[in-house]
Design a protein around this motif. Structure first.
Motif, PDB file in Angstrom:
ATOM      1  N   HIS A 280      30.157 118.445 -32.828  1.00  0.00           N
ATOM      2  CA  HIS A 280      30.937 118.798 -31.641  1.00  0.00           C
ATOM      3  C   HIS A 280      32.018 119.840 -31.943  1.00  0.00           C
ATOM      4  O   HIS A 280      32.717 120.293 -31.028  1.00  0.00           O
ATOM      5  N   LEU A 281      32.147 120.230 -33.216  1.00  0.00           N
ATOM      6  CA  LEU A 281      33.215 121.142 -33.641  1.00  0.00           C
ATOM      7  C   LEU A 281      32.777 122.585 -33.428  1.00  0.00           C
ATOM      8  O   LEU A 281      31.745 123.010 -33.938  1.00  0.00           O
ATOM      9  N   SER A 282      33.557 123.322 -32.661  1.00  0.00           N
ATOM     10  CA  SER A 282      33.151 124.686 -32.321  1.00  0.00           C
ATOM     11  C   SER A 282      34.363 125.459 -31.799  1.00  0.00           C
ATOM     12  O   SER A 282      35.369 124.875 -31.400  1.00  0.00           O
ATOM     13  N   THR A 283      34.246 126.773 -31.817  1.00  0.00           N
ATOM     14  CA  THR A 283      35.263 127.598 -31.159  1.00  0.00           C
ATOM     15  C   THR A 283      34.986 127.732 -29.663  1.00  0.00           C
ATOM     16  O   THR A 283      35.801 128.280 -28.922  1.00  0.00           O
ATOM     17  N   ASP A 284      33.829 127.195 -29.251  1.00  0.00           N
ATOM     18  CA  ASP A 284      33.429 127.234 -27.847  1.00  0.00           C
ATOM     19  C   ASP A 284      33.937 125.966 -27.153  1.00  0.00           C
ATOM     20  O   ASP A 284      33.479 124.863 -27.448  1.00  0.00           O
ATOM     21  N   ARG A 285      34.863 126.084 -26.240  1.00  0.00           N
ATOM     22  CA  ARG A 285      35.428 124.916 -25.574  1.00  0.00           C
ATOM     23  C   ARG A 285      34.399 124.159 -24.750  1.00  0.00           C
ATOM     24  O   ARG A 285      34.568 122.973 -24.477  1.00  0.00           O
ATOM     25  N   ALA A 286      33.321 124.810 -24.368  1.00  0.00           N
ATOM     26  CA  ALA A 286      32.272 124.145 -23.601  1.00  0.00           C
ATOM     27  C   ALA A 286      31.495 123.133 -24.442  1.00  0.00           C
ATOM     28  O   ALA A 286      30.754 122.311 -23.906  1.00  0.00           O
ATOM     29  N   LYS A 287      31.671 123.182 -25.774  1.00  0.00           N
ATOM     30  CA  LYS A 287      30.936 122.281 -26.668  1.00  0.00           C
ATOM     31  C   LYS A 287      31.800 121.123 -27.173  1.00  0.00           C
ATOM     32  O   LYS A 287      31.392 120.391 -28.063  1.00  0.00           O
ATOM     33  N   MET A 288      33.000 120.964 -26.622  1.00  0.00           N
ATOM     34  CA  MET A 288      33.862 119.858 -27.049  1.00  0.00           C
ATOM     35  C   MET A 288      33.278 118.529 -26.576  1.00  0.00           C
ATOM     36  O   MET A 288      32.362 118.484 -25.748  1.00  0.00           O
ATOM     37  N   PHE A 289      33.814 117.426 -27.085  1.00  0.00           N
ATOM     38  CA  PHE A 289      33.384 116.096 -26.664  1.00  0.00           C
ATOM     39  C   PHE A 289      34.110 115.746 -25.374  1.00  0.00           C
ATOM     40  O   PHE A 289      35.331 115.570 -25.364  1.00  0.00           O
ATOM     41  N   PHE A 290      33.364 115.654 -24.294  1.00  0.00           N
ATOM     42  CA  PHE A 290      33.959 115.441 -22.977  1.00  0.00           C
ATOM     43  C   PHE A 290      34.044 113.951 -22.660  1.00  0.00           C
ATOM     44  O   PHE A 290      33.146 113.371 -22.045  1.00  0.00           O
ATOM     45  N   HIS A 291      35.118 113.340 -23.092  1.00  0.00           N
ATOM     46  CA  HIS A 291      35.379 111.958 -22.718  1.00  0.00           C
ATOM     47  C   HIS A 291      36.865 111.689 -22.864  1.00  0.00           C
ATOM     48  O   HIS A 291      37.496 112.154 -23.820  1.00  0.00           O
ATOM     49  N   SER A 292      37.412 110.920 -21.936  1.00  0.00           N
ATOM     50  CA  SER A 292      38.806 110.505 -22.054  1.00  0.00           C
ATOM     51  C   SER A 292      39.104 109.485 -20.974  1.00  0.00           C
ATOM     52  O   SER A 292      38.281 109.218 -20.100  1.00  0.00           O
ATOM     53  N   SER A 293      40.285 108.902 -21.061  1.00  0.00           N
ATOM     54  CA  SER A 293      40.851 108.120 -19.966  1.00  0.00           C
ATOM     55  C   SER A 293      42.345 108.407 -19.950  1.00  0.00           C
ATOM     56  O   SER A 293      42.902 108.916 -20.931  1.00  0.00           O
ATOM     57  N   SER A 294      42.996 108.109 -18.862  1.00  0.00           N
ATOM     58  CA  SER A 294      44.417 108.432 -18.742  1.00  0.00           C
ATOM     59  C   SER A 294      45.248 107.794 -19.850  1.00  0.00           C
ATOM     60  O   SER A 294      46.236 108.359 -20.315  1.00  0.00           O
ATOM     61  N   TYR A 295      44.838 106.596 -20.273  1.00  0.00           N
ATOM     62  CA  TYR A 295      45.633 105.841 -21.242  1.00  0.00           C
ATOM     63  C   TYR A 295      45.040 105.864 -22.650  1.00  0.00           C
ATOM     64  O   TYR A 295      45.329 104.985 -23.459  1.00  0.00           O
ATOM     65  N   THR A 296      44.238 106.865 -22.955  1.00  0.00           N
ATOM     66  CA  THR A 296      43.691 106.986 -24.302  1.00  0.00           C
ATOM     67  C   THR A 296      44.801 106.909 -25.344  1.00  0.00           C
ATOM     68  O   THR A 296      45.784 107.642 -25.270  1.00  0.00           O
ATOM     69  N   ALA A 297      44.634 105.997 -26.313  1.00  0.00           N
ATOM     70  CA  ALA A 297      45.603 105.832 -27.412  1.00  0.00           C
ATOM     71  C   ALA A 297      47.012 105.572 -26.913  1.00  0.00           C
ATOM     72  O   ALA A 297      47.983 106.080 -27.470  1.00  0.00           O
ATOM     73  N   ASN A 298      47.132 104.747 -25.883  1.00  0.00           N
ATOM     74  CA  ASN A 298      48.463 104.408 -25.373  1.00  0.00           C
ATOM     75  C   ASN A 298      49.363 103.954 -26.525  1.00  0.00           C
ATOM     76  O   ASN A 298      48.978 103.117 -27.336  1.00  0.00           O
ATOM     77  N   PRO A 299      50.571 104.515 -26.638  1.00  0.00           N
ATOM     78  CA  PRO A 299      51.440 104.192 -27.779  1.00  0.00           C
ATOM     79  C   PRO A 299      51.773 102.714 -27.919  1.00  0.00           C
ATOM     80  O   PRO A 299      51.878 102.201 -29.046  1.00  0.00           O
ATOM     81  N   ILE A 300      51.954 102.014 -26.807  1.00  0.00           N
ATOM     82  CA  ILE A 300      52.278 100.588 -26.883  1.00  0.00           C
ATOM     83  C   ILE A 300      51.088  99.807 -27.451  1.00  0.00           C
ATOM     84  O   ILE A 300      51.244  98.945 -28.328  1.00  0.00           O
ATOM     85  N   ALA A 301      49.888 100.113 -26.973  1.00  0.00           N
ATOM     86  CA  ALA A 301      48.695  99.448 -27.495  1.00  0.00           C
ATOM     87  C   ALA A 301      48.483  99.783 -28.969  1.00  0.00           C
ATOM     88  O   ALA A 301      48.119  98.912 -29.777  1.00  0.00           O
ATOM     89  N   CYS A 302      48.717 101.035 -29.330  1.00  0.00           N
ATOM     90  CA  CYS A 302      48.558 101.429 -30.725  1.00  0.00           C
ATOM     91  C   CYS A 302      49.598 100.750 -31.620  1.00  0.00           C
ATOM     92  O   CYS A 302      49.306 100.399 -32.769  1.00  0.00           O
ATOM     93  N   ALA A 303      50.806 100.542 -31.101  1.00  0.00           N
ATOM     94  CA  ALA A 303      51.818  99.825 -31.874  1.00  0.00           C
ATOM     95  C   ALA A 303      51.377  98.398 -32.143  1.00  0.00           C
ATOM     96  O   ALA A 303      51.583  97.856 -33.247  1.00  0.00           O
ATOM     97  N   ALA A 304      50.761  97.763 -31.146  1.00  0.00           N
ATOM     98  CA  ALA A 304      50.225  96.413 -31.348  1.00  0.00           C
ATOM     99  C   ALA A 304      49.122  96.422 -32.395  1.00  0.00           C
ATOM    100  O   ALA A 304      49.050  95.531 -33.257  1.00  0.00           O
ATOM    101  N   ALA A 305      48.252  97.430 -32.337  1.00  0.00           N
ATOM    102  CA  ALA A 305      47.175  97.536 -33.318  1.00  0.00           C
ATOM    103  C   ALA A 305      47.719  97.777 -34.718  1.00  0.00           C
ATOM    104  O   ALA A 305      47.210  97.229 -35.703  1.00  0.00           O
TER     105      ALA A 305
END
Length: 416
Positions: A280-305
């Motif tokens: 998925h690594l490229s200089t072409d932004r169209a080839k990026m990994f298209f996935h996310s959510s608003s709370y991806t890696a939320n800091p509070i959840a990550c602190a608990a982890a």
């Protein structure tokens, strides 16, 4: 006043009681009416060290007062960096990249998209997914597609994609599974996804580590991506940190969730090997990994982890698991073999099948069993006629005795 809440996996038409939980500590849930329940299934398999663990709770409180949320697309923060490094250090070799999400289902969705994204670059003809009979991987569309078809997802069939299914490796029929997987992999699918050692919602079905090792070897021979769904089995449930360790398997993609925060707050991660990331690594932004959510890696959840990782690093968690596993084993051996069949255990997970003419997830005995256990101060949620336990690691001998005494009594009352 009737509650407006629509509860998951609940048929409100049955008017079953819904206890209101107001407080929790260790292995115990406290109800609004003053009663208490032993949480014998870790509140749907998430609570590991115990409810409201002081170290996890303190980390959440500190983080909530410092940084509560920030977009993770193009930004980062210390809790996420710490958790990612910790996961890479603990995971099987070669899983060097961590993608955060927020549930087991989304961890699986991410894994499937990673696998298909990889082959879209390397060989676009490889698009099919191989799955195991009776498996369950979650309730989002991709996760349902790779799970067993039945009551869980029958209404949503038009949304699901086709998969190739291999049989569950029943004792004495393991070779049939391996032969089926060999044939499926020879057709060059994209990936094989499996729950290592134990199929959870499919009935707590268990199979030996050597079968897992052989399945991984078959995938490697045919260059089929091996996805290990350790959403349930991870974080010590099977007796080791990850179930894959028992087979000396390093998957191409690993899904973790549930116990990643000790069960305190939602977080999930999908770990991938270098080749998955680099495709998925490229200089072409169209080839990026298209996935996310608003709370991806939320800091509070990550602190608990991060606090959970510290507990694993600094305390003898595996020692507690070993003691609990032995206690479960001793009590499992004492159950009546007339009332129960197929006693099975892997680490802190144990299950038996109640002898009844009514089988399957929608067995009419399940609501009766839930009510029976609730009356005896237990949170137990049978899968049809399969009664299983998966308690937090802080569960003591007295609490175990209460759990298994109630199971034994249920056998006398409900077996037929």
């Amino acid at each position: 006043m009737t509650s407006p809440v629509w509860h998951p996996f609940t048929q409100h038409g049955l008017n079953e009681p819904i206890p209101r939980i107001v407080r929790a500590e260790g292995a115990v849930l406290h109800c609004a009416d003053g009663s208490s329940l032993i949480d014998a299934i870790s509140s749907w398999w998430v609570t590991t060290h115990g409810h409201c663990h002081p170290r996890v709770a303190a980390a959440i409180a500190t983080q909530a007062a410092t940084l509560d949320q920030v977009i993770f697309a193009g930004y980062t923060h210390d809790p996420a960096e710490a958790v990612a490094r910790g996961l890479v250090a603990l995971a099987p070799n070669g899983l060097d990249h961590v993608f955060f999400s927020d549930s087991g289902s989304t961890a699986v969705e991410v894994a499937l998209k990673m696998a298909l994204g990889y082959w879209n670059v390397v060989d676009p003809r490889r698009v099919s997914i191989v799955v195991m009979e009776h498996s369950y991987h979650g309730d989002t569309i991709g996760a349902m597609s790779v799970g067993e078809r039945g009551a869980f997802n029958r209404a949503y069939e038009p949304l699901l994609f086709d998969v190739v299914t291999v049989p569950f490796p029943m004792a004495g029929r393991e070779q049939a599974t391996l032969d089926s997987l060999e044939a499926a992999c020879a057709a060059k699918p994209a990936a094989f996804i499996v729950e290592p050692l134990i199929l959870g919602a499919g009935g707590m079905l268990m199979y030996p580590a050597w079968v897992l090792r052989e399945m991984a070897a078959i995938c490697a021979r045919h260059d089929v991506l091996f996805i290990a769904d350790e959403v349930m089995t991870g974080w010590g449930r099977t007796g080791t940190l990850f179930a894959c360790e028992q087979a000396d398997v390093a998957p191409d993609i690993l899904c973790v969730a549930k116990g990643i925060t000790g069960g305190a707050i939602p977080l999930a991660a999908t770990l991938a090997s270098g080749r998955i990331f680099e495709a998925h690594l490229s200089t072409d932004r169209a080839k990026m990994f298209f996935h996310s959510s608003s709370y991806t890696a939320n800091p509070i959840a990550c602190a608990a982890a991060a606090a959970n990782l510290s507990i694993w690093a600094e305390e003898d968690v595996l020692g507690r698991i070993a003691v609990l596993s032995q206690g479960i084993s001793d009590r499992l051996a004492g159950l009546d073999r007339v009332a129960f069949t197929s006693p099975r255990q892997q680490g802190t997970i144990a299950a038996v099948d109640l002898v009844t003419g009514d089988h399957g997830y929608l067995s009419s005995v399940a609501p009766a069993l839930r009510a029976f256990f609730l009356e005896r101060g237990l949170l137990l949620r049978p899968l049809g006629n399969t009664i299983y336990v998966m308690p937090p690691y802080c569960t003591d001998a007295g609490q175990l005795t209460c759990i298994f005494d109630a199971i034994a009594e249920a056998g006398m009352l409900f077996a037929r």
